[in-house]
Design an enzyme around this catalytic site. Structure first.
Site, PDB file in Angstrom:
ATOM      1  N   HIS A 126       0.818  -1.217   0.000  1.00 42.34           N
ATOM      2  CA  HIS A 126       0.000   0.000   0.000  1.00 42.34           C
ATOM      3  C   HIS A 126       0.852   1.269   0.000  1.00 42.34           C
ATOM      4  CE1 HIS A 126       0.418  -0.087   4.514  1.00 42.34           C
ATOM      5  NE2 HIS A 126       0.367   1.228   4.356  1.00 42.34           N
ATOM      6  N   ASP A 156       0.177  -7.564   1.417  1.00 42.36           N
ATOM      7  CA  ASP A 156       0.552  -6.154   1.593  1.00 42.36           C
ATOM      8  C   ASP A 156       2.063  -5.983   1.593  1.00 42.36           C
ATOM      9  OD1 ASP A 156       0.108  -3.416   1.827  1.00 42.36           O
ATOM     10  OD2 ASP A 156       0.162  -3.469   4.015  1.00 42.36           O
ATOM     11  N   GLY A 228       3.262   6.716   7.898  1.00 46.60           N
ATOM     12  CA  GLY A 228       4.622   6.821   7.374  1.00 46.60           C
ATOM     13  C   GLY A 228       5.523   5.710   7.852  1.00 46.60           C
ATOM     14  N   ASN A 229       5.151   5.024   8.954  1.00 45.48           N
ATOM     15  CA  ASN A 229       5.906   3.870   9.446  1.00 45.48           C
ATOM     16  C   ASN A 229       5.703   2.631   8.569  1.00 45.48           C
ATOM     17  OD1 ASN A 229       5.675   5.160  12.592  1.00 45.48           O
ATOM     18  ND2 ASN A 229       7.537   4.024  12.071  1.00 45.48           N
ATOM     19  N   SER A 230       4.707   2.655   7.719  1.00 47.20           N
ATOM     20  CA  SER A 230       4.431   1.504   6.870  1.00 47.20           C
ATOM     21  C   SER A 230       5.670   1.048   6.108  1.00 47.20           C
ATOM     22  CB  SER A 230       3.349   1.849   5.836  1.00 47.20           C
ATOM     23  OG  SER A 230       2.081   1.751   6.381  1.00 47.20           O
ATOM     24  N   LEU A 284      -7.366 -23.829  -2.442  1.00 48.13           N
ATOM     25  CA  LEU A 284      -8.202 -25.026  -2.497  1.00 48.13           C
ATOM     26  C   LEU A 284      -9.171 -24.993  -3.669  1.00 48.13           C
ATOM     27  CD1 LEU A 284      -9.155 -25.379   1.289  1.00 48.13           C
ATOM     28  CD2 LEU A 284      -7.437 -26.704   0.035  1.00 48.13           C
TER      29      LEU A 284
END
Length: 372
Positions: A126, A156, A228-230, A284
């Protein structure tokens, strides 16, 4: 209570944000007793060296010639940050849709971690999903044009590439991930404003195996994680990356609920990126529905309900909508996340056995996995 999840890539529009207050947090200073394996010999108590290092961390070395055992305590917070920070980068770029904002300031940013010395950086999908003109800034202030090369929305996670060599790489914690609730952790990233690159916050590992708005299990931490830590690392006291910070709860009255993608999922996804160019995910071939208990988070052994049968293999095996799924590959499953975690060990084309309820009886069928 109405709660919202926030993917934590920050967006800066119409100027820089001014941040007030401190960004450093310390863990709980409370002490507790520690049990160590020991023996009494001739009235003296001897502690087992492996028990010492496993309980207290650090490393030990015995010199047979001198009869001396040297113990090095676990690193402190400051030394861990110093060790890991060089492998943490800031990522900035322009969102595709900036509306009426001034293009000079309509910028989005996040964080990344160097995993290969020749310029490969892992971050959140993201962070770079809708971003162009990517620029990576390393901890020593060097700037590089960057390209998004791989992207996986389900996990992600994404890879970014810069033209550089001999970069300091992060050490990912080995798989399977071995962590303990309550152990100290450190988050490093670029919160709120791009000028706050390589900000460090500390806390504890608050929980494991969380399935919060995710396809796979997540780690939970109370270390401060902000927009912003992402894409930045969650680090243990060995200086190993145990997770990639991804999201947090945001709501009035809710605090310190951050979540990270575990290192073993990061390893699984990046290995697939490098080998196949994408995540060669096994499925599956069934659309499944969780029980009421599983959906609201009550511990449950309830089976999943087959809603639709999509793969030819599952159809040939006689699987039908409405049947109840109890086990996959011999393991009981109650949630879709549990199935996703289990299928990380498989590839499309491989076969697994599934146990279902059919006409009141439990039956085992073998199906071929398809691409997910």
């Amino acid at each position: 209570m109405n709660r919202r999840m926030l993917r934590i890539c920050s967006l800066i529009v119409l100027g820089a944000l001014a941040a007030a207050g401190t960004v450093w947090a310390t863990g709980n200073g409370a002490s507790s007793s520690i049990a160590l394996n020991a023996k009494t010999i001739n009235g003296e108590i001897y502690v087992k060296a492996s028990s010492l290092t496993s309980q207290l961390g650090g490393t030990g070395n015995y010199d047979a010639k001198t009869g001396v055992y040297s113990y090095t305590p676990a690193a402190d917070v400051s030394s861990v940050i110093k060790k890991v920070s060089p492998s943490v980068v800031a990522i900035i770029g322009k969102p595709n849709d900036i509306g009426n904002a001034d293009p000079r300031y309509a910028l989005a940013h996040g964080t990344g971690v160097i995993i290969r010395a020749d310029g490969w950086i892992v971050t959140n999908a993201h962070v770079v999903d809708d971003m162009t003109n990517l620029v990576v800034v390393t901890a020593d202030g060097k700037q590089f044009d960057a390209v998004r090369t791989h992207y996986d929305e389900a996990s992600d996670l994404a890879l970014v590439k810069i033209k550089a060599t001999k970069l300091p790489i992060a050490k990912l914690s080995p798989s399977p991930l071995k962590v303990t609730i309550g152990e100290p952790v450190i988050a490093i990233g670029t919160p709120v404003d791009f000028s706050l690159r390589n900000t460090a916050t500390s806390g504890i590992l608050s929980g494991m195996n969380r399935s919060i708005s995710s396809a796979y299990n997540l780690l939970q931490t109370d270390a401060a994680i902000n927009p912003g830590n992402s894409g930045g690392p969650l680090v243990n006291m060995k200086g190993e990356i145990i997770g990639i910070n991804s999201l947090k709860f945001v709501e009035l009255g809710i605090e310190s609920l951050g979540f990270s993608i575990p290192a073993d999922t990061v390893t699984y996804v990046t290995n697939h990126f490098f080998k196949y160019g994408y995540v060669n995910r096994a499925s599956l071939g069934l659309q499944l529905e969780e029980s009421w208990s599983a959906i609201i988070g009550i511990p449950s052994s309830d089976p999943l309900t087959v809603k639709t049968v999509d793969s030819d293999s599952a159809k040939k095996a006689g699987i039908q909508s409405g049947q109840l799924l109890y086990k996959v590959a011999g393991k009981q499953v109650s949630t879709i996340v549990e199935i996703n975690e289990l299928l990380k060990s498989y590839l499309p084309g491989q076969q697994v056995e599934v146990m279902l309820q059919e006409d009141g009886d439990l039956v085992t069928k073998k199906i071929t996995l398809v691409k997910g």
